[in-house]
Design an enzyme around this catalytic site. Sequence first.
Site, PDB file in Angstrom:
ATOM      1  N   LYS A  13      29.670  27.400 -57.620  1.00 37.59           N
ATOM      2  CA  LYS A  13      30.714  26.392 -57.836  1.00 37.59           C
ATOM      3  C   LYS A  13      30.419  25.570 -59.096  1.00 37.59           C
ATOM      4  O   LYS A  13      31.284  25.390 -59.936  1.00 37.59           O
ATOM      5  CB  LYS A  13      30.819  25.444 -56.619  1.00 37.59           C
ATOM      6  CG  LYS A  13      31.098  26.177 -55.306  1.00 37.59           C
ATOM      7  CD  LYS A  13      31.202  25.229 -54.128  1.00 37.59           C
ATOM      8  CE  LYS A  13      29.936  24.469 -53.766  1.00 37.59           C
ATOM      9  NZ  LYS A  13      28.797  25.329 -53.329  1.00 37.59           N
ATOM     10  N   ARG A  88      34.150  18.988 -47.331  1.00 33.03           N
ATOM     11  CA  ARG A  88      33.050  19.727 -46.724  1.00 33.03           C
ATOM     12  C   ARG A  88      33.293  19.999 -45.244  1.00 33.03           C
ATOM     13  O   ARG A  88      32.506  20.659 -44.600  1.00 33.03           O
ATOM     14  CB  ARG A  88      31.837  18.823 -46.851  1.00 33.03           C
ATOM     15  CG  ARG A  88      30.490  19.361 -47.121  1.00 33.03           C
ATOM     16  CD  ARG A  88      30.386  20.176 -48.337  1.00 33.03           C
ATOM     17  NE  ARG A  88      29.029  20.560 -48.576  1.00 33.03           N
ATOM     18  CZ  ARG A  88      28.471  20.565 -49.767  1.00 33.03           C
ATOM     19  NH1 ARG A  88      29.139  20.197 -50.823  1.00 33.03           N
ATOM     20  NH2 ARG A  88      27.240  20.976 -49.902  1.00 33.03           N
ATOM     21  N   ARG A 127      16.791  29.335 -58.616  1.00 25.57           N
ATOM     22  CA  ARG A 127      17.061  28.023 -59.213  1.00 25.57           C
ATOM     23  C   ARG A 127      15.929  27.043 -58.914  1.00 25.57           C
ATOM     24  O   ARG A 127      15.586  26.199 -59.752  1.00 25.57           O
ATOM     25  CB  ARG A 127      18.382  27.461 -58.674  1.00 25.57           C
ATOM     26  CG  ARG A 127      18.781  26.165 -59.339  1.00 25.57           C
ATOM     27  CD  ARG A 127      20.150  25.684 -58.929  1.00 25.57           C
ATOM     28  NE  ARG A 127      20.182  25.265 -57.544  1.00 25.57           N
ATOM     29  CZ  ARG A 127      21.280  24.873 -56.911  1.00 25.57           C
ATOM     30  NH1 ARG A 127      22.424  24.879 -57.538  1.00 25.57           N
ATOM     31  NH2 ARG A 127      21.229  24.496 -55.648  1.00 25.57           N
ATOM     32  N   ARG A 133      15.124  21.566 -57.324  1.00 21.92           N
ATOM     33  CA  ARG A 133      15.936  20.696 -56.469  1.00 21.92           C
ATOM     34  C   ARG A 133      15.321  20.623 -55.087  1.00 21.92           C
ATOM     35  O   ARG A 133      14.910  21.643 -54.529  1.00 21.92           O
ATOM     36  CB  ARG A 133      17.370  21.264 -56.385  1.00 21.92           C
ATOM     37  CG  ARG A 133      18.426  20.205 -56.566  1.00 21.92           C
ATOM     38  CD  ARG A 133      19.783  20.827 -56.655  1.00 21.92           C
ATOM     39  NE  ARG A 133      20.405  20.955 -55.339  1.00 21.92           N
ATOM     40  CZ  ARG A 133      21.662  21.299 -55.154  1.00 21.92           C
ATOM     41  NH1 ARG A 133      22.427  21.559 -56.207  1.00 21.92           N
ATOM     42  NH2 ARG A 133      22.147  21.400 -53.935  1.00 21.92           N
ATOM     43  N   ARG A 144      21.505  24.802 -44.850  1.00 19.01           N
ATOM     44  CA  ARG A 144      22.736  24.549 -45.604  1.00 19.01           C
ATOM     45  C   ARG A 144      23.759  25.657 -45.367  1.00 19.01           C
ATOM     46  O   ARG A 144      24.964  25.391 -45.250  1.00 19.01           O
ATOM     47  CB  ARG A 144      22.418  24.414 -47.103  1.00 19.01           C
ATOM     48  CG  ARG A 144      21.705  23.103 -47.441  1.00 19.01           C
ATOM     49  CD  ARG A 144      20.913  23.188 -48.732  1.00 19.01           C
ATOM     50  NE  ARG A 144      21.714  23.429 -49.910  1.00 19.01           N
ATOM     51  CZ  ARG A 144      21.228  23.908 -51.056  1.00 19.01           C
ATOM     52  NH1 ARG A 144      19.923  24.192 -51.163  1.00 19.01           N
ATOM     53  NH2 ARG A 144      22.014  24.100 -52.076  1.00 19.01           N
TER      54      ARG A 144
END
Length: 189
Positions: A13, A88, A127, A133, A144
């Site tokens: 996204k 969400r 990532r 992160r 998640r």
Amino acid sequence: MRIVLLGPPGGGKGTQAARLVEKYSIPHISTGDLLRGAVSAGTELGKKAQAVMDAGELVSDDLVLGILKDRLAESDAENGFILDGFPRNLVQADMLEKVLEEIGQPLDEAVQVEVPDELLIERLLGRAEIEGRADDNEETIRKRLQVYQEQTAPVAGYYQEHGKLTQVLGVGSIDEVFERICSALENRS
Ligand code: AP5
């Protein structure tokens, strides 16, 4: 152009939003980025959000709606936006509908990027090595993904019922996915 980008964690996204910003000259509004900004700044909101985000759960609807409304009120969002990470869940979808009605900016389209779980995990662990992160570790990623399936995936049905859903395969190169999104937006009914 007023678009919602829907899709799982690691679905691309943010990556695709950056391309869409260039093409349409409208801002990318990511509730994840706004929340991470609040965490870094150490605001009250950031303090409330941090543990929830680190656990891979959703921050409360009212807190997120508050920061979203503030961001939508900024002048660069007057001519459209790409919304990433909101709504969400179905409550947030209803909240968004009302907010956009209040500001006279109805949504044009929701684009859902679809990617299989194994590829999502691979991308997010990749990532993690580059960006570090806090929620990009395998345990939190799986949480998640579960939260996405349970709470966010039904939002696609909401937009389908409103005649505003476009689904795009998010597998392939970044350019290929971008082409699919652009052609879906150009050909939408
Ligand atoms: P948020 O920041 O929204 O995270 P997310 O939905 O988990 O999405 P990601 O940012 O992980 O993935 P992405 O789809 O943007 O993928 P990206 O382009 O980065 O939310 C984080 C947390 O904040 C939530 O868990 C929640 O706690 C809270 N939150 C946020 N909004 C909320 C809300 N509305 N309500 C309640 N809580 C909220 O790509 C990922 C990686 O893949 C990158 O490395 C990228 O380079 C790579 N990649 C992308 N596309 C490709 C491709 N085609 N091929 C190869 N690699 C690719």
